[in-house]
Enzyme design. Structure first.
Site, mmCIF file in Angstrom:
data_model
loop_
_atom_site.group_PDB
_atom_site.id
_atom_site.type_symbol
_atom_site.label_atom_id
_atom_site.label_comp_id
_atom_site.label_asym_id
_atom_site.label_seq_id
_atom_site.Cartn_x
_atom_site.Cartn_y
_atom_site.Cartn_z
ATOM 1 C CD GLN A 40 2.240 0.743 -12.536
ATOM 2 O OE1 GLN A 40 2.301 0.876 -13.790
ATOM 3 N NE2 GLN A 40 3.205 -0.079 -12.115
ATOM 4 C CG ASP A 81 -0.306 -4.494 -5.476
ATOM 5 O OD1 ASP A 81 0.629 -4.812 -6.407
ATOM 6 O OD2 ASP A 81 0.034 -3.709 -4.495
ATOM 7 C CE LYS A 93 -2.166 -4.506 -12.599
ATOM 8 N NZ LYS A 93 -2.114 -4.315 -11.128
ATOM 9 N N GLY A 143 4.742 -5.646 -9.673
ATOM 10 C CA GLY A 143 4.881 -6.521 -9.017
ATOM 11 C C GLY A 143 3.710 -7.675 -9.167
ATOM 12 C CG HIS A 144 1.962 -8.114 -12.662
ATOM 13 N ND1 HIS A 144 1.738 -7.841 -13.697
ATOM 14 C CD2 HIS A 144 1.684 -6.841 -11.854
ATOM 15 C CE1 HIS A 144 1.281 -6.424 -14.136
ATOM 16 N NE2 HIS A 144 1.456 -5.964 -12.808
#
Ligand code: GDP
Ligand code: IMO
Ligand code: MG
Length: 427
Positions: free
Chosen positions: A223, A13, A16, A40-41
């Site tokens: 990650q 988080d 990225k 989750g981007h």
């Protein structure tokens, strides 16, 4: 033929998604190389706000080919949901390509992830329960089913039969849960295969071809380094390698072809899920950072623990990844603080250490040693040039560069694509 790898340098988080969306404007190919829909981007660009789990964050640039590399595990149901939602918002997924070697997340993987977590009780890892660990375990145990397998229904049937029998034995005999129906799983995945077929390719050839033509390839990490199964806070880690080294294996390119390794760091640190974080702030400052940074899981909504920037981790992360540059994100989140702390070492059983310990019980005993810097207490989000940042903010960034051991190529001062300062060139 430049290749840039954007790597999570902390506990995930780090921003990225934002950085990859930004760099995708100049990239011909973007490759996701690890993890699965545990990622989750978040992306905020002129098309709106998006949260991507599997689709590479380059998808908003219509001339970029987006590849889901062999190192990713795919839950087809999640992928289709994501593609549909993008299509409904006017974002084409025609340029999405999937490696025939990606392992699939099967219904028994998600089921077992939940059952295993329940059985750990107070020692639960706090996984995303998306089946990630069980799917990567099966990949290593040579029990995986790969995207390419779905293209031959007869061979898929023969492969699934003994695997599902084995999984059902564990589900029923170890956990006392209900067995999964072979017909249901088989028919569902045959349908997925038909829908996925037009996206499935031998992607290493595509990447090689792009590089031979002098095109730019961006490797998108998921990650972060501290979640790596080898170098992370094991066992509170994920199950695939988010490292620069992992990007070679997960995309299918050799290490000699990577030109820049960009470590993505938050200007502070966050962690979601169980496991220690030495600079964790269980106080008003931690709360303030959480609220200003909206530090809640992109997919799960779980509150993230927030803490001061940890330079012990930064040095370690830089060492195991070989960063050539850094992207410092969320600098604006610190705008209101009168002073800032940076952890430069740990106190361990009365001794001072500056190396990140490999053992979790040791890490749990580490107390941060801080240096303090003045805050700038003025908004940085409108700023686009490094020289225009307040002097204290420049001093903070320069200190982070010194501690990380490489220049800050990018500084992010807001979630939107344009809210970025280009400081030093990446290549
Ligand atoms: P990822 O998993 O590394 O892509 O990061 P996430 O999307 O899970 O979390 C990063 C969060 O920070 C998201 O809510 C982003 O929109 C947000 N974000 C990214 N860069 C910045 C920034 O510079 N400032 C602020 N305030 N938010 C940012
Ligand atoms: P992005 O790509 C933050 C964490 C989980 C849990 C541990 C193991 O958005 O940075 P898993 O489901 O992978 O078996 O969970 O890893 N985790 C993440 N934390 N960002 C992520 O991805 C994460 N992916 C997994 O919270 O602690
Ligand atoms: Mg995330």
């Amino acid at each position: 033929m430049p290749v840039i790898a954007a790597i999570g340098a902390q506990w995930g988080d780090e921003g990225k998604g934002k950085i990859v969306d930004l760099l995708a404007e100049q990239s011909d190919v973007v490759v996701r190389f690890s993890g699965g829909d545990n990622a989750g981007h978040t992306i905020v660009n002129p098309l709106g706000k998006f949260a991507l789990r599997l689709v590479p964050s380059g998808i908003f640039n219509s001339r970029t080919t987006c590849i889901i590399g062999n190192g990713v595990v795919i839950n087809p149901a999640v992928l289709f949901e994501e593609m549909d939602s993008l299509n409904q918002r006017g974002v084409s997924t025609d340029n999405l390509v999937i490696s025939d070697r990606t392992n699939l997340i099967m219904p028994y993987h998600t089921l077992l992830d939940g059952l295993e977590e329940e059985s750990r009780g107070g020692k639960a890892i706090g996984t995303t329960r998306r089946g990630i660990g069980p799917a990567f375990s099966d990949k290593t145990a040579r029990l995986g089913i790969r995207t390419g397998d779905l293209l031959d229904k007869k061979a898929f049937k023969e492969r699934l039969l003994p695997i599902l029998e084995h999984k059902n034995a564990i589900i029923t005999k170890v956990f006392g849960a209900d067995a999964l129906s072979f017909d249901e799983v088989y028919n569902q995945y045959c349908q997925y295969g038909e829908k996925l077929a037009r996206h499935i390719r031998e992607t290493t050839l595509m990447i090689d071809e792009a590089l031979k033509q002098g095109k730019q390839v961006l490797l998108e990490g998921a990650q972060g380094t501290l979640l790596d199964p080898d170098f992370g806070t094991y066992p509170y880690a994920t199950s695939s390698s988010p490292l620069a080294g992992g990007s070679c294996v997960g995309a299918g390119i050799g290490p000699t072809r990577i030109n820049a390794v960009l470590g993505v760091f938050k200007a502070y640190i966050t962690r979601v899920g169980a496991g220690p974080m030495p600079t964790d702030l269980q106080d008003e400052t931690g709360k303030l950072i959480r609220e200003r940074g909206q530090e809640y899981g992109t997919v799960s909504g779980r509150a993230r623990n927030c803490g001061w920037f940890d330079a012990v981790i930064a040095r370690f992360s830089s060492r195991v990844n070989g960063f050539t540059g850094a992207a410092i994100t969320n600098l604006d989140v610190l705008d209101t603080l009168p002073s800032l702390k940076i952890c430069t070492g740990y106190k361990l059983d009365g001794e001072t250490i500056d190396n990140f310990p490999g053992n979790i019980a040791t890490l749990e005993r580490c107390q941060p040693i801080y240096e303090e810097l003045p805050g700038w207490q003025s908004p940085t989000t409108p700023i686009r040039k490094f020289e225009d940042l307040p002097q204290q903010a420049r001093q903070y960034v320069n200190r982070l560069e010194e501690l990380i051991g490489c220049p800050a190529n990018l500084i992010s001062v807001g979630s939107a694509r344009e809210e970025t300062i280009f400081k030093d060139p990446i290549l």
